[in-house]
Write an enzyme that holds these catalytic residues in place. Structure first.
Site, PDB file in Angstrom:
ATOM      1  N   TRP A 135      -6.754   9.602   3.753  1.00 41.02           N
ATOM      2  CA  TRP A 135      -7.890  10.504   3.973  1.00 41.02           C
ATOM      3  C   TRP A 135      -8.871  10.457   2.817  1.00 41.02           C
ATOM      4  CZ3 TRP A 135     -10.048  13.022   7.950  1.00 41.02           C
ATOM      5  CH2 TRP A 135      -9.320  13.034   9.143  1.00 41.02           C
ATOM      6  N   TRP A 148       0.831  -1.212   0.000  1.00 45.27           N
ATOM      7  CA  TRP A 148       0.000   0.000   0.000  1.00 45.27           C
ATOM      8  C   TRP A 148       0.862   1.257   0.000  1.00 45.27           C
ATOM      9  CZ3 TRP A 148      -4.850   1.417  -0.888  1.00 45.27           C
ATOM     10  CH2 TRP A 148      -5.837   0.418  -0.904  1.00 45.27           C
ATOM     11  N   ASN A 196      -3.557   2.412  13.648  1.00 45.31           N
ATOM     12  CA  ASN A 196      -4.134   2.465  12.301  1.00 45.31           C
ATOM     13  C   ASN A 196      -5.641   2.259  12.273  1.00 45.31           C
ATOM     14  OD1 ASN A 196      -4.107   2.445   9.359  1.00 45.31           O
ATOM     15  ND2 ASN A 196      -4.582   0.275   9.585  1.00 45.31           N
ATOM     16  N   TRP A 251     -12.274  16.468   4.064  1.00 51.38           N
ATOM     17  CA  TRP A 251     -11.148  15.576   4.381  1.00 51.38           C
ATOM     18  C   TRP A 251      -9.823  16.337   4.430  1.00 51.38           C
ATOM     19  CZ3 TRP A 251      -7.261  15.234   0.741  1.00 51.38           C
ATOM     20  CH2 TRP A 251      -7.582  15.624  -0.564  1.00 51.38           C
TER      21      TRP A 251
END
Length: 437
Positions: A365, A261, A324, A342
């Site tokens: 976000w 990721w 997380n 955001w």
DNA sequence: TTTTGAGTTGTTCGA
DNA sequence: GTCGAACAACTCAAA
């Protein structure tokens, strides 16, 4: 005077397995390492910024490690756009090496440095060091970037070979460092740079916790458990090599996927730098956000009346870190329950997180708001109460950070869940329907 | 070109 | 209490 080769440390604050440093040593002699406390970056940061403290400590350790092999790390405080060309002139340097940085501001800075050095007949070359695959190394067969994680991840794994994980043997060319006792320069103190030395807590260890990695899929979602590696800050500043960490993670797919990721979001930032400011899915920029100073403050301070949200924000405010799982919950809450943009949350995290990484932060976000690459569908609204029941059922994490939880002084919820959920579904639906314009 | 299968981390509702 | 479906279609990736 000896002709030097310069190696510029930025976010790669280590000697071993350092791609650009290896290249510099292999290609040149009298390699002189340098680090610059960049005034262009520091001027935006508060006096007590823990990241500056972390960098200062780390640079001091790096200097000590260099000293052990008879090398003196040069550390400056200033603007690299002026300092690097000045060093090049002073020492008749022909080659400057570094590791690539993919943030738009870093790319612009490096381009400017490149232009200045070119005028001085000096090369400036960057290496891939902070990711396994960059830019166009994991793309679709037609050459375009992936925007869905899973096929990217599969291709990433297909492309991975032993070669990509091989450590760069810097030690092998250690003889090519510039060794000159007279060259010793003191490291500027934090005070001299306008920062204070107050440390709020110990920084996470750089050791790879193999027991956490092997059990990661079972414990990573429970914030009361020490089930995450806390290595993000070391990845951020390059005190650990991503190759070494991937090697240690090959046995745990869930953990490896998290590292993928990271490459994914870095790649997305490279291809779509405007996602720093705009929604990846542009129709989401039609959403009418609310702004309420008091509500936003309540979120920032961890006084929303939703204990998991509040615990997360207080952990962040007190330590510069947030688990997380809880990051997702607080982000969803700000965007979807409070209907705040955001970008406000992204900026708040950017100020507070020790492990702040632009690509991952923006990606995360936008994911939470539903507007990013491969984002959560907008109608998936995290329920902060059921998240607490699932992931902190005994209120252990909550009690650690919200000691007054359960007493009279703990606030009532700032918004009612069911009402907020219906409001956000309605608001998003309106923005995303082309007919609503 | 067209078709097909799939898509980080959830929640709610009703049987 | 448990389970499956709906949520809302849509876009992406690959054959």
């Amino acid at each position: 005077m000896k002709q030097l080769t310069l190696f510029w440390h930025r976010r790669d604050l280590r000697i071993s397995d350092n791609a650009g440093l290896f290249k510099a040593l292999k290609n040149g002699t009298n390699v002189q390492p340098v680090f610059i406390f960049d005034t262009q970056i520091l001027k935006h940061l508060p006096k007590g910024d823990q990241r500056v403290l972390f960098i200062h400590q780390t640079v001091s350790e790096l200097a000590a490690a260099y000293q052990q092999i008879g090398v003196s790390l040069w550390v400056f405080h200033g603007n690299p756009l002026e300092l690097i060309p000045a060093l090049v002139k002073e020492h008749q340097i022909q080659h400057v090496f570094c590791n690539r940085d993919y943030e738009p501001e870093a790319i612009a800075r490096d381009k400017a440095v490149y232009e200045k050095l070119k005028e001085l007949n000096c090369t400036f070359s960057g290496s891939k060091d902070q990711v396994i695959f960059e830019k166009e190394e994991v793309v679709k067969p037609d050459g375009n970037p992936y925007s869905v994680y899973t096929p990217y991840m599969k291709r990433w794994k297909e492309n991975l070979t032993d070669f990509h994980l091989k450590a760069y043997p810097v030690e092998k060319y250690a003889g090519n460092f510039h060794q000159d006792e007279k060259a010793k320069k003191p490291i500027p103190s934090l005070a001299a740079m306008g920062f204070s030395e107050v440390q709020t807590q110990d920084f996470p260890s750089v050791q790879i916790p193999s027991s956490i990695i092997s059990n990661y899929q079972n414990t990573r979602d429970i914030p009361a458990i020490n089930g995450t590696t806390r290595l993000s800050v070391h990845l951020r500043f390059g005190t650990i090599s991503i190759r070494e960490l991937v090697k240690a993670s090959l046995s745990n797919e869930k953990f490896l996927n998290e590292l993928i990721w990271r490459d994914f979001y870095q790649m997305i930032l490279y291809w779509y730098p405007n996602t720093i400011h705009n929604a990846f899915k542009s129709e989401y920029d039609r959403i009418e956000w609310e702004f309420d100073e008091h509500l936003f403050q309540a979120w920032c301070e961890g006084k929303t009346g939703y204990p998991l949200v509040d615990a997360g924000m207080r952990e962040l405010n007190e330590t510069g870190h947030m688990h997380n799982r809880v990051r997702m919950v607080v982000a969803s809450f700000l965007c979807k329950h409070l209907l705040h943009d955001w970008r406000l949350g992204e900026r708040y995290f950017a100020e507070k997180l020790l492990d702040f990484e632009l690509a991952s932060n923006v990606g995360g976000w936008q994911w939470a708001a539903g507007c990013g690459v491969d984002a959560a569908p907008y109608f998936r609204v995290f329920n902060p109460t059921s998240q607490q029941e699932k992931f902190d059922p005994k209120f252990e994490y909550i009690k650690k950070w919200v000691p007054e939880f359960g007493s009279d002084t703990y606030p009532e919820p700032v918004v009612e869940h069911k009402w907020a959920r219906e409001r956000i579904l309605e608001r998003y639906k309106r923005a995303l329907k082309p007919t609503s314009e």
